[in-house]
Design an enzyme around this catalytic site. Structure first.
Site, PDB file in Angstrom:
ATOM      1  N   GLU A  24      11.141   3.585   5.061  1.00 37.10           N
ATOM      2  CA  GLU A  24      10.866   2.150   4.471  1.00 37.10           C
ATOM      3  C   GLU A  24      11.063   2.536   2.892  1.00 37.10           C
ATOM      4  OE1 GLU A  24       8.401   0.531   2.221  1.00 37.10           O
ATOM      5  OE2 GLU A  24       6.864   1.250   3.293  1.00 37.10           O
ATOM      6  N   CYS A  69       4.693  -0.435  -2.538  1.00 38.01           N
ATOM      7  CA  CYS A  69       5.895  -1.041  -2.135  1.00 38.01           C
ATOM      8  C   CYS A  69       5.707  -2.521  -1.669  1.00 38.01           C
ATOM      9  CB  CYS A  69       6.707  -0.304  -0.915  1.00 38.01           C
ATOM     10  SG  CYS A  69       5.629   0.245   0.302  1.00 38.01           S
TER      11      CYS A  69
HETATM   12  C1  UN1 Z   1       2.966   0.571   0.337  1.00 38.62           C
HETATM   13  O1  UN1 Z   1       2.788  -0.504  -0.178  1.00 38.62           O
HETATM   14  O2  UN1 Z   1       3.514   1.598  -0.266  1.00 38.62           O
HETATM   15  O3  UN1 Z   1       0.189  -3.329   2.883  1.00 38.62           O
HETATM   16  C2  UN1 Z   1       2.452   0.833   1.870  1.00 38.62           C
HETATM   17  C3  UN1 Z   1      -0.201  -2.666   2.191  1.00 38.62           C
HETATM   18  C4  UN1 Z   1      -0.782  -1.070   2.527  1.00 38.62           C
HETATM   19  C5  UN1 Z   1       0.211  -0.046   2.088  1.00 38.62           C
HETATM   20  C6  UN1 Z   1       1.349   0.083   2.328  1.00 38.62           C
HETATM   21  N1  UN1 Z   1      -0.839  -0.967   4.132  1.00 38.62           N
HETATM   22  O4  UN1 Z   1      -0.370  -3.053   0.944  1.00 38.62           O
END
Ligand code: UN1
Length: 526
Positions: free
Chosen positions: A289, A323
């Protein structure tokens, strides 16, 4: 009498309207206690449940305040890494032979151990990453649900085994998903608990063993996690911890005895891993990811207060270092002034500072390199557009002991500006106006990434268009708690399209665990 921590309300990223006063009271006591107990002595790597201190030693400090020493860690030597892979390899047959039910029981014990220590681990995460209280405690809860969800999926799918049709009465066929062997797990700093545990649990419940390399900025939480696995009685060698940076990560990816890699981090590193795994004699799984450039659309029919709240939270929560962060917003001309006014008002009210405090929404960015990237991007905004608010680093007092930057909103940038095209991983939001929604959607899609996207609209047709055309794996509409952030295990799935992922199956969802397995069909004549 202090509240029993197990009875405190659960913090998720989206139940923002709840009363968390009791959680705060608990943290008021716990944070100073935890800081006072931070061990100054060395934290060696853990290989087959034993200390391994072979390698160079480095000290890690908190991004909140460089005077807070989080611990001393060991950058695993090549020999140490090799021992870790071999320990995992040796543990594989036994771990696999236990069967999935016993593996689920083991991991449920890990979840109980983690739950017992969840606030302490949440505080470690707050200090290590500079997360606000709510982001840190939200992440421990997400982590807990991740373990339980993947275990529940294994159970609901009967260990991913099923009987097939018979071509002849005397022929029976059974299909089963089986583990690959040793997975290298490489995780980022921003969700050091949830993302590490998601990848480790996926690999383990499927029957693989793991060599885990946390981010060099997240060795403390990495160690606390491994303590939970060990305390829960996971057999020695099933999960091994090697700390370090890119050199250790590369050695792990290139180790001949590795059977797969699970990675979360940047697009550049993810693709490098993907390509080097493809260069082996045969293809090995890479579950990656890899970030996002996540757009939000605020249309003419949007509810402005909801849109402003959701955009602000997704752009600036965790200092824009998710992210899933919403780093680009398209606003219809007709509502532009109202929306910007509301967004700037909310942004101006953000409290930045030491995230140990109750009311702090934004802490520091992770390190000097991030702050320098901020300066560079901000300079280029000033040259090619302008800031509606923000754009500066903060200084004085605590701000000189960590890297604190303003939540920043940029406007008037050219279409090809890096804020429109590339992930910054910083609290930098670029705003664009539009008059035609379909063109805005096409523009929002015209990036390398495809992770999350959001919309604010009360028009069914616009919603439909968004759901049909947005090129991203995680779509949200009309959410005040986050325009593009806040996915939760078993509720959303988290699938990177295009440059945001390679497997096209998401974390947090029902198709995650099978990615750690390979299929085998057994046909037997009776
Ligand atoms: C990330 O965004 O790095 O959906 C991971 C979200 C969290 C984090 C995801 N579950 O914002």
């Amino acid at each position: 009498m202090p509240a029993n921590p197990m009875t405190l309300p659960r913090v998720t990223y989206s139940n923002i309207a709840e009363d968390f006063a009791a959680v705060h009271d608990h943290l008021d006591v716990l944070i100073p206690q935890f800081k006072a107990g931070l061990p100054a002595d060395l934290r060696p790597n853990r290989i087959a449940a034993r200390n391994d201190a072979d390698g160079s030693v480095y000290k890690a400090v908190s991004p909140i305040d460089r005077d807070i020493v989080l611990g001393t860690f060991v950058e695993a030597s090549p020999g140490s890494l090799d021992r870790a892979v071999k320990a995992a390899q040796a543990a594989c047959p036994g771990w696999n032979a236990l069967g999935w039910q016993a593996r689920v029981e083991h991991l449920e014990r890990v979840a109980r151990e983690f739950e017992r220590r969840k606030y302490e681990i949440g505080v470690a995460c707050l200090l290590e990453v500079g997360k606000s209280r709510m982001e840190a405690v939200g992440e421990v809860e997400e982590t807990l649900d991740l373990i339980r969800y993947y275990c529940a999926e294994m159970t609901a799918n009967n260990g991913y085994a099923r009987d097939m049709k018979r071509a002849f009465p005397q022929e029976r066929t059974h299909v089963v998903l089986r583990p690959h062997g040793v997975f290298g797990v490489i995780s980022p700093f921003n969700f050091p608990l949830a993302l590490s545990v998601a990848m480790i649990t996926g690999a383990l419940v499927a029957g693989n063993c793991v060599v885990y390399k946390p981010s060099p900025m997240a060795g403390l939480t990495g160690h606390l996690l491994i303590e939970c696995f060990e305390a829960a009685g996971i057999p020695a060698g099933v999960v091994n911890l090697v700390c370090g940076g890119a050199t250790v990560g590369e050695a792990l990816v290139n180790h001949p005895a590795i059977n797969g890699i699970a990675f979360t981090g940047s697009h550049a590193v993810g693709m490098r891993i993907f390509r080097s795994m493809a260069a082996r004699p045969f293809a090995l799984p890479v579950i990656a990811e890899m970030g996002g450039k996540n757009p939000t659309y605020v249309t003419q029919s949007a509810e402005i207060a909801t849109a402003a709240a959701g955009v602000m939270r997704s752009a600036f929560g965790l200092q824009g270092q998710k992210c899933s962060s919403g780093s680009k917003v398209y606003v219809h001309n007709a509502v532009y002034d109202d929306f910007m006014q509301a967004l700037v008002k909310l942004t101006r009210a953000i409290q930045i500072g030491n995230p140990e405090g109750r009311a702090i929404f934004m802490g520091p960015v992770i390190n000097r390199e991030a702050a320098e990237r901020f300066d560079k991007a901000a300079d280029s905004v000033r040259q090619q557009g302008r800031f509606e608010i923000g754009g500066r680093r903060l200084s004085g007092g605590l701000f000189d002991k960590g890297y604190y930057v303003e939540p920043s909103i940029a406007v008037g940038l050219p279409d090809d500006h890096c804020l429109h095209k590339e992930e910054q991983f910083l609290p930098l939001l670029a705003v664009k106006q539009f008059s035609d929604f379909e063109s805005a959607l096409a523009d929002g899609n015209s990036v390398l990434y495809g992770l999350t996207a959001g919309i604010y609209t009360r028009d069914e047709r616009e919603l439909r268009l968004f759901l049909d055309r947005a090129e991203a794996g995680v779509l949200y509409a009309n959410r005040a708690s986050g325009a593009t952030t806040g996915a939760w295990p078993g509720i959303q799935t988290f699938c990177g399209w295009k440059g945001s992922g390679v497997s096209h199956k998401g974390g947090l969802g029902p198709w995650y665990v099978p990615q750690f397995m390979r299929e085998q069909s057994h046909t037997i004549m009776e």
